[in-house]
Motif scaffolding. Structure first.
Motif, PDB file in Angstrom:
ATOM      1  N   GLU A  57       0.868  -1.185   0.000  1.00 57.45           N
ATOM      2  CA  GLU A  57       0.000   0.000   0.000  1.00 57.45           C
ATOM      3  C   GLU A  57       0.897   1.226   0.000  1.00 57.45           C
ATOM      4  O   GLU A  57       1.757   1.375   0.871  1.00 57.45           O
ATOM      5  N   ASN A  60       1.243   3.575   3.245  1.00 59.06           N
ATOM      6  CA  ASN A  60       1.224   2.914   4.544  1.00 59.06           C
ATOM      7  C   ASN A  60       2.533   3.214   5.283  1.00 59.06           C
ATOM      8  O   ASN A  60       3.610   3.097   4.691  1.00 59.06           O
ATOM      9  N   ARG A  88      -4.626   1.574  -2.289  1.00 60.46           N
ATOM     10  CA  ARG A  88      -5.212   0.762  -1.235  1.00 60.46           C
ATOM     11  C   ARG A  88      -4.797  -0.680  -1.488  1.00 60.46           C
ATOM     12  O   ARG A  88      -4.442  -1.042  -2.611  1.00 60.46           O
ATOM     13  N   SER A 212      -9.436  -6.019   9.328  1.00 56.33           N
ATOM     14  CA  SER A 212      -9.530  -4.551   9.405  1.00 56.33           C
ATOM     15  C   SER A 212      -9.202  -3.875   8.083  1.00 56.33           C
ATOM     16  O   SER A 212      -9.379  -2.669   7.939  1.00 56.33           O
ATOM     17  N   ASN A 213      -8.686  -4.666   7.122  1.00 56.50           N
ATOM     18  CA  ASN A 213      -8.237  -4.110   5.838  1.00 56.50           C
ATOM     19  C   ASN A 213      -7.215  -2.990   6.025  1.00 56.50           C
ATOM     20  O   ASN A 213      -7.166  -2.029   5.260  1.00 56.50           O
ATOM     21  N   SER A 215      -7.042  -0.596   8.101  1.00 59.58           N
ATOM     22  CA  SER A 215      -7.711   0.694   8.231  1.00 59.58           C
ATOM     23  C   SER A 215      -8.029   0.916   9.702  1.00 59.58           C
ATOM     24  O   SER A 215      -8.626   0.040  10.344  1.00 59.58           O
ATOM     25  N   ARG A 216      -7.643   2.058  10.217  1.00 54.22           N
ATOM     26  CA  ARG A 216      -7.918   2.366  11.626  1.00 54.22           C
ATOM     27  C   ARG A 216      -9.425   2.413  11.883  1.00 54.22           C
ATOM     28  O   ARG A 216      -9.915   1.892  12.894  1.00 54.22           O
ATOM     29  N   LEU A 217     -10.159   3.019  10.947  1.00 52.53           N
ATOM     30  CA  LEU A 217     -11.608   3.134  11.093  1.00 52.53           C
ATOM     31  C   LEU A 217     -12.260   1.757  11.096  1.00 52.53           C
ATOM     32  O   LEU A 217     -13.093   1.445  11.959  1.00 52.53           O
ATOM     33  N   GLN A 218     -11.873   0.911  10.137  1.00 47.52           N
ATOM     34  CA  GLN A 218     -12.461  -0.430  10.078  1.00 47.52           C
ATOM     35  C   GLN A 218     -12.025  -1.284  11.267  1.00 47.52           C
ATOM     36  O   GLN A 218     -12.798  -2.124  11.741  1.00 47.52           O
ATOM     37  N   LEU A 242      -2.393  -0.835  12.287  1.00 43.97           N
ATOM     38  CA  LEU A 242      -3.461   0.066  12.716  1.00 43.97           C
ATOM     39  C   LEU A 242      -4.508  -0.611  13.598  1.00 43.97           C
ATOM     40  O   LEU A 242      -5.421   0.039  14.105  1.00 43.97           O
TER      41      LEU A 242
END
Length: 326
Positions: A57, A60, A88, A212-213, A215-218, A242
């Motif tokens: 990524e 990243n 991504r 989580s892929n 991703s912090r949000l996921q 993350l």
């Protein structure tokens, strides 16, 4: 007398013409040098070995650190490094970039193992064309890659299991697990290593494994959903950089102080969470060292030296004690 004057004038004119021609000659020589020097520099730059670094990524933090280490080594060995990667996580895009690097006739390629036949076939294609390939972060077993440089991911997963066992005497309880991707080979190996240790403790069991892929949000969303569905969870583990931060956010909302979190890598927010007792500890890799060593191995190969096919970089464990000492 008049003839003598004309003679003197003629000599003077010849002298002036001679001086003019001489000056023009020197000026022309300087211009030619100015044209030749950039050409020589360009040829020298072109002669530098061209190395492609294909990340998982593009932006990243982990891969940017790999890039920095690779750039340092490339400068030392007079190589040109070209860093690229999907915006991504996208295995198909990674393989397209590998195809492009092969078509561009790069002198060497550094990439992440993906763990599928198509990627192995592309590495074999590069090998047939005389392009050495180094796998970093995740190996590509069964391929024609020259070497693997990175964490022993199975061992890292086992270390995570031992952290829970050692830091919690007679550990009992359910564990929620996040991985960056269920398809990524390095994540699978960490999970397998973790499971092999957890299975030896009768009081511990894994409630759920979610992705989580990276991703912090996921990570926060998956952890929150996991806690709602499994309120008995006492420990949470994240295997990508993350995950720990996302889990800490979810625990603060759903079950503050009621879950012990174990993370991966040393992002600034992860360190802050460890210092604030939101995360117990984190297993830290050495991505910069991976990049540096990968380029160094390529240099050894180009110099005709023997290359060791597997070169593991160290991991360490960060607790609040180590973070405070930084």
């Amino acid at each position: 007398m008049a003839n003598r004057r004309r003679w003197n004038i003629g000599v003077l004119l010849l002298l002036i013409i001679f001086v003019y021609v001489l000056v023009q000659f020197y000026l022309s020589t300087g211009r030619i040098r100015g044209l030749v020097t950039p050409l020589e520099a360009s040829e020298e730059d072109h002669a530098r070995l061209q190395i492609a670094l294909i990340s998982q990524e593009l932006d990243n933090p982990f891969w940017r650190s790999v890039e920095q280490g690779a750039l340092e080594a490339a400068g030392q060995y007079h190589m040109e490094l070209q860093y690229t990667g999907p915006f991504r996580i996208d295995a198909e895009e990674q393989m397209k970039l590998l195809e492009k690097a092969i078509a561009s006739k790069m002198d060497g390629i550094i990439l992440q193992g993906i763990g599928n036949e198509q990627n192995r076939s592309l590495i074999e294609k590069a090998n047939k064309l005389g392009i050495p390939v180094i796998a970093v972060d995740t190996d590509e077993p069964g391929s024609k890659r020259l070497a693997y440089v990175g964490t022993n991911n199975t061992y890292a997963g086992q270390e995570m299991g031992r952290l829970i066992a050692v830091e919690n005497k007679d550990p009992v309880g359910m564990i929620g697990v996040l991985v960056g991707s269920k398809d990524a080979a390095n994540q699978r190996l960490r999970l397998e290593g973790f499971q092999s240790v957890i299975e030896t403790y009768s009081g511990l069991s894994i409630a759920e494994v979610s992705a989580s892929n990276i991703s912090r949000l996921q990570a926060a969303q998956q952890a929150e959903q996991m806690l709602k569905e499994h309120p008995e969870i006492k420990y949470m583990v994240g295997f990508s950089s993350l995950d720990g931060i996302g889990m800490a956010e979810a625990v603060a909302r759903i079950k503050p102080g009621g879950v012990k979190i174990y993370a991966f890598d040393d992002l600034e927010d992860t360190l802050a969470a460890i210092k604030n007792k939101q995360i117990v500890s984190s297993i830290v890799q050495q991505p910069s060292q991976m990049g540096y060593k990968a380029v160094s191995i390529l240099n050894d190969y180009f110099q005709g030296r023997t290359v060791t096919p597997q070169q593991y970089t160290p991991i360490s464990v960060l607790t609040d004690k180590e973070v405070s000492a930084r």
